[in-house]
Design a protein around this motif. Structure first.
Motif, PDB file in Angstrom:
ATOM      1  N   SER A 148       0.934  -1.199   0.027  1.00 32.24           N
ATOM      2  CA  SER A 148       0.061  -0.069  -0.165  1.00 32.24           C
ATOM      3  C   SER A 148       0.797   1.272  -0.126  1.00 32.24           C
ATOM      4  O   SER A 148       0.650   2.259  -0.957  1.00 32.24           O
ATOM      5  CB  SER A 148      -0.842  -0.137   1.229  1.00 32.24           C
ATOM      6  N   SER A 149       1.835   1.245   0.766  1.00 33.47           N
ATOM      7  CA  SER A 149       2.663   2.534   0.907  1.00 33.47           C
ATOM      8  C   SER A 149       3.634   2.718  -0.245  1.00 33.47           C
ATOM      9  O   SER A 149       3.751   3.972  -0.735  1.00 33.47           O
ATOM     10  CB  SER A 149       3.427   2.590   2.237  1.00 33.47           C
ATOM     11  N   GLN A 150       3.794   1.769  -1.021  1.00 33.80           N
ATOM     12  CA  GLN A 150       4.528   1.695  -2.344  1.00 33.80           C
ATOM     13  C   GLN A 150       3.917   2.205  -3.326  1.00 33.80           C
ATOM     14  O   GLN A 150       4.159   2.633  -4.163  1.00 33.80           O
ATOM     15  CB  GLN A 150       5.314   0.511  -2.638  1.00 33.80           C
ATOM     16  N   ASN A 151       2.547   2.284  -3.280  1.00 37.60           N
ATOM     17  CA  ASN A 151       1.558   2.619  -4.214  1.00 37.60           C
ATOM     18  C   ASN A 151       0.594   3.647  -3.771  1.00 37.60           C
ATOM     19  O   ASN A 151      -0.736   3.495  -3.878  1.00 37.60           O
ATOM     20  CB  ASN A 151       0.892   1.448  -4.755  1.00 37.60           C
ATOM     21  N   LYS A 152       1.122   4.729  -3.218  1.00 38.28           N
ATOM     22  CA  LYS A 152       0.309   5.877  -2.577  1.00 38.28           C
ATOM     23  C   LYS A 152      -0.830   5.697  -1.890  1.00 38.28           C
ATOM     24  O   LYS A 152      -1.918   5.908  -1.961  1.00 38.28           O
ATOM     25  CB  LYS A 152      -0.236   6.652  -3.920  1.00 38.28           C
ATOM     26  N   TYR A 177      -0.589  -8.006 -13.702  1.00 42.90           N
ATOM     27  CA  TYR A 177       0.228  -7.695 -12.817  1.00 42.90           C
ATOM     28  C   TYR A 177       1.113  -6.616 -13.143  1.00 42.90           C
ATOM     29  O   TYR A 177       1.143  -6.188 -14.547  1.00 42.90           O
ATOM     30  CB  TYR A 177       1.287  -9.027 -12.980  1.00 42.90           C
ATOM     31  N   ILE A 178       1.645  -5.945 -12.015  1.00 49.17           N
ATOM     32  CA  ILE A 178       2.235  -4.750 -12.265  1.00 49.17           C
ATOM     33  C   ILE A 178       3.870  -5.108 -12.188  1.00 49.17           C
ATOM     34  O   ILE A 178       4.552  -4.045 -12.353  1.00 49.17           O
ATOM     35  CB  ILE A 178       1.895  -3.574 -11.442  1.00 49.17           C
ATOM     36  N   ASP A 179       4.241  -6.032 -11.649  1.00 47.12           N
ATOM     37  CA  ASP A 179       5.648  -6.428 -11.567  1.00 47.12           C
ATOM     38  C   ASP A 179       6.079  -7.744 -12.185  1.00 47.12           C
ATOM     39  O   ASP A 179       5.306  -8.618 -12.817  1.00 47.12           O
ATOM     40  CB  ASP A 179       6.156  -6.570 -10.249  1.00 47.12           C
ATOM     41  N   THR A 180       7.512  -7.703 -12.495  1.00 48.76           N
ATOM     42  CA  THR A 180       7.908  -8.727 -13.265  1.00 48.76           C
ATOM     43  C   THR A 180       7.958 -10.035 -12.588  1.00 48.76           C
ATOM     44  O   THR A 180       7.810 -11.187 -13.002  1.00 48.76           O
ATOM     45  CB  THR A 180       9.469  -8.530 -13.712  1.00 48.76           C
ATOM     46  N   ASN A 181       7.990 -10.215 -11.355  1.00 51.64           N
ATOM     47  CA  ASN A 181       7.850 -11.317 -10.157  1.00 51.64           C
ATOM     48  C   ASN A 181       6.517 -11.826 -10.406  1.00 51.64           C
ATOM     49  O   ASN A 181       6.305 -12.952  -9.487  1.00 51.64           O
ATOM     50  CB  ASN A 181       8.039 -11.006  -8.901  1.00 51.64           C
ATOM     51  N   ARG A 182       5.436 -11.240 -10.795  1.00 49.67           N
ATOM     52  CA  ARG A 182       4.208 -11.627 -10.705  1.00 49.67           C
ATOM     53  C   ARG A 182       3.565 -11.787  -9.295  1.00 49.67           C
ATOM     54  O   ARG A 182       2.837 -13.110  -9.218  1.00 49.67           O
ATOM     55  CB  ARG A 182       4.037 -12.716 -11.782  1.00 49.67           C
ATOM     56  N   LYS A 183       3.793 -10.875  -8.583  1.00 51.55           N
ATOM     57  CA  LYS A 183       3.314 -11.016  -7.197  1.00 51.55           C
ATOM     58  C   LYS A 183       2.189 -10.066  -6.821  1.00 51.55           C
ATOM     59  O   LYS A 183       1.445 -10.180  -6.067  1.00 51.55           O
ATOM     60  CB  LYS A 183       4.353 -10.607  -6.357  1.00 51.55           C
ATOM     61  N   ARG A 186      -2.756  -4.906 -10.339  1.00 50.59           N
ATOM     62  CA  ARG A 186      -3.673  -4.057 -10.344  1.00 50.59           C
ATOM     63  C   ARG A 186      -5.151  -4.614 -10.593  1.00 50.59           C
ATOM     64  O   ARG A 186      -5.269  -5.265 -11.327  1.00 50.59           O
ATOM     65  CB  ARG A 186      -3.621  -2.684 -11.238  1.00 50.59           C
ATOM     66  N   MET A 187      -5.987  -4.700  -9.312  1.00 46.18           N
ATOM     67  CA  MET A 187      -7.090  -5.557  -9.452  1.00 46.18           C
ATOM     68  C   MET A 187      -8.292  -4.901 -10.402  1.00 46.18           C
ATOM     69  O   MET A 187      -8.407  -3.713 -10.417  1.00 46.18           O
ATOM     70  CB  MET A 187      -7.823  -5.543  -8.084  1.00 46.18           C
ATOM     71  N   THR A 188      -8.825  -5.803 -11.166  1.00 45.83           N
ATOM     72  CA  THR A 188     -10.011  -5.178 -12.042  1.00 45.83           C
ATOM     73  C   THR A 188     -11.178  -5.689 -11.595  1.00 45.83           C
ATOM     74  O   THR A 188     -12.334  -4.961 -11.522  1.00 45.83           O
ATOM     75  CB  THR A 188      -9.906  -5.708 -13.491  1.00 45.83           C
ATOM     76  N   GLU A 244      -7.922   2.960  -6.954  1.00 46.96           N
ATOM     77  CA  GLU A 244      -7.079   1.632  -7.463  1.00 46.96           C
ATOM     78  C   GLU A 244      -7.230   0.639  -6.288  1.00 46.96           C
ATOM     79  O   GLU A 244      -7.008   1.067  -5.058  1.00 46.96           O
ATOM     80  CB  GLU A 244      -5.894   2.189  -7.571  1.00 46.96           C
ATOM     81  N   VAL A 245      -7.283  -0.376  -6.438  1.00 43.82           N
ATOM     82  CA  VAL A 245      -7.063  -1.469  -5.717  1.00 43.82           C
ATOM     83  C   VAL A 245      -6.108  -2.311  -6.054  1.00 43.82           C
ATOM     84  O   VAL A 245      -6.262  -3.006  -7.233  1.00 43.82           O
ATOM     85  CB  VAL A 245      -8.478  -2.472  -5.517  1.00 43.82           C
ATOM     86  N   PHE A 246      -5.031  -2.819  -5.112  1.00 45.66           N
ATOM     87  CA  PHE A 246      -3.999  -3.895  -5.738  1.00 45.66           C
ATOM     88  C   PHE A 246      -4.370  -5.179  -5.167  1.00 45.66           C
ATOM     89  O   PHE A 246      -4.953  -5.458  -3.878  1.00 45.66           O
ATOM     90  CB  PHE A 246      -2.700  -3.307  -5.383  1.00 45.66           C
ATOM     91  N   ALA A 247      -3.919  -6.180  -5.647  1.00 44.24           N
ATOM     92  CA  ALA A 247      -4.028  -7.742  -5.013  1.00 44.24           C
ATOM     93  C   ALA A 247      -2.588  -8.239  -4.968  1.00 44.24           C
ATOM     94  O   ALA A 247      -1.957  -7.783  -5.826  1.00 44.24           O
ATOM     95  CB  ALA A 247      -4.618  -8.468  -5.873  1.00 44.24           C
ATOM     96  N   HIS A 248      -1.996  -8.649  -3.796  1.00 43.90           N
ATOM     97  CA  HIS A 248      -0.925  -8.998  -3.522  1.00 43.90           C
ATOM     98  C   HIS A 248      -0.730 -10.552  -3.199  1.00 43.90           C
ATOM     99  O   HIS A 248      -1.493 -10.966  -2.152  1.00 43.90           O
ATOM    100  CB  HIS A 248      -0.014  -7.969  -2.695  1.00 43.90           C
ATOM    101  N   VAL A 249      -0.078 -11.289  -3.966  1.00 42.34           N
ATOM    102  CA  VAL A 249       0.236 -12.782  -3.597  1.00 42.34           C
ATOM    103  C   VAL A 249       1.268 -12.494  -2.405  1.00 42.34           C
ATOM    104  O   VAL A 249       2.529 -12.438  -2.348  1.00 42.34           O
ATOM    105  CB  VAL A 249       0.867 -13.579  -4.729  1.00 42.34           C
ATOM    106  N   PHE A 250       0.756 -12.799  -1.182  1.00 46.63           N
ATOM    107  CA  PHE A 250       1.470 -12.743   0.032  1.00 46.63           C
ATOM    108  C   PHE A 250       2.444 -14.008   0.220  1.00 46.63           C
ATOM    109  O   PHE A 250       2.011 -15.116  -0.344  1.00 46.63           O
ATOM    110  CB  PHE A 250       0.819 -12.397   1.297  1.00 46.63           C
ATOM    111  N   GLU A 251       3.270 -13.891   1.044  1.00 42.86           N
ATOM    112  CA  GLU A 251       4.141 -15.189   1.479  1.00 42.86           C
ATOM    113  C   GLU A 251       3.749 -15.503   2.959  1.00 42.86           C
ATOM    114  O   GLU A 251       3.508 -14.565   3.876  1.00 42.86           O
ATOM    115  CB  GLU A 251       5.634 -14.470   1.507  1.00 42.86           C
ATOM    116  N   GLY A 252       3.933 -16.793   3.149  1.00 42.51           N
ATOM    117  CA  GLY A 252       3.403 -17.315   4.323  1.00 42.51           C
ATOM    118  C   GLY A 252       2.534 -18.591   4.228  1.00 42.51           C
ATOM    119  O   GLY A 252       1.736 -18.810   3.039  1.00 42.51           O
TER     120      GLY A 252
END
Ligand code: G1P
Length: 295
Positions: A148-152, A177-183, A186-188, A244-252
């Motif tokens: 969130s903080s990296q994306n305003k 996906y907005i990153d090359t790691n596909r993590k 931007r949610m549609t 904007e809503v982002f979706a993030h594939v979290f680790e854990g």
């Protein structure tokens, strides 16, 4: 902006754990010697949360009491020289600032989150579901706060891949996906509990979210959705159209402790991960495998 508050809905009846949940809130059922809710609040604190807002219903007072001081018990432990136990109890009583709001009717997760509107005010906040535990080196809510903080300070939904045949259990997310790691994407669209054939992806949210207060405007206007309930998913979907809503594939590792299988799985695995109980659990498993000829 720092995220200081987490809304944790705990008003559900816990029917999958009846009869235990007739008198004890589901969230207070222990995994080893910590109630399930302890693990969830610990995640919030490790993510920098300072105030937890429980959305409760009748019969759930034990949750608030658990995070409060209990002087009679402290006196008893002092008198009996149980200093280690005393320290544990005092630490939990001072763990976090707790506020509770009653959800008078259980009208859905969206309605539960809307109940927190006045307490949350105008700051972004986290939502953490009380019957899902995620464990790993970096707390999942912290991972979402960072995205969130990296994306305003955008809205963020935590997602994980699930078996494509199990999409009907979750809110399912689609995006680019907005990153090359596909993590991070931007949610549609987000769909609540789609049948496998209708699911846009197999990326599911197990109940970790970061929201701007605009989510409350969306929650106020959504109609009843799947199951005749006000669905948080429908409000997120609306929000994604306007902001904007982002979706993030979290680790854990995520444990669905809201059902018996997930609960047993968490109990075995937490015991194996815990230095005090690991040897005990290994011995017990070995004994059972031999006794019941488990292959
Ligand atoms: C809720 C949400 C769903 C989410 C799930 C995670 O559903 O509506 O989007 O994926 O929690 O556990 P529930 O399980 O309360 O029916």
């Amino acid at each position: 902006m720092k995220i200081r508050r987490a809304v944790i809905p705990v008003a559900g009846k816990g029917t999958r754990f009846l009869p235990a949940t007739k008198e004890v809130p589901k969230e207070m059922i222990p995994i080893i010697n910590l109630p399930m809710i302890h693990y969830v609040v610990e995640e919030a604190i490790l993510s920098g949360i300072e105030q937890v807002i429980f959305i409760t219903s009748s019969g759930k007072n034990a949750i608030e009491d658990y995070f409060d001081r209990k002087f009679e018990l402290e006196d008893f432990l002092i008198k009996n020289g149980k200093i280690k136990e005393l320290e544990i109890i005092q630490k939990i009583g001072n763990m976090v600032e707790v506020t509770s709001i009653r959800q008078k009717e259980q009208l859905g997760l969206g309605h539960a989150v809307l109940c927190a509107k006045d307490i949350v005010g105008s700051e972004p906040f986290a939502v953490i579901l009380g019957d899902e535990i995620v464990r790993g080196p970096n707390p999942v809510t912290k991972q979402l706060i960072d995205i969130s903080s990296q994306n305003k300070n955008a809205n963020v939904v935590g997602v994980m891949e699930v078996d494509p045949m199990e999409t009907y259990k979750y809110g399912i997310v689609k995006g680019e996906y907005i990153d090359t790691n596909r993590k991070t994407m931007r949610m549609t669209t987000m769909v609540e509990k789609p049948k496998p054939a209708d699911a846009p992806t197999n990326l599911a949210t197990p109940g970790r979210y970061i929201f701007k207060p605009e989510i409350f405007d969306a929650l106020k206007v959504i109609p009843k959705g799947v199951g005749g309930e006000y669905q948080l998913t429908d409000a997120i979907n609306l929000l994604a159209r306007e902001s904007e809503v982002f979706a993030h594939v979290f680790e854990g590792n995520r444990f669905d402790t809201g059902n018996i299988e997930g609960y047993l799985n968490a109990t075995i695995e937490f015991a194996l991960m815990d230095k005090d109980s690991e040897a005990m659990m290994r011995r017990l498993i070995k004994e059972k495998v031999e006794k019941y000829n488990i292959k």
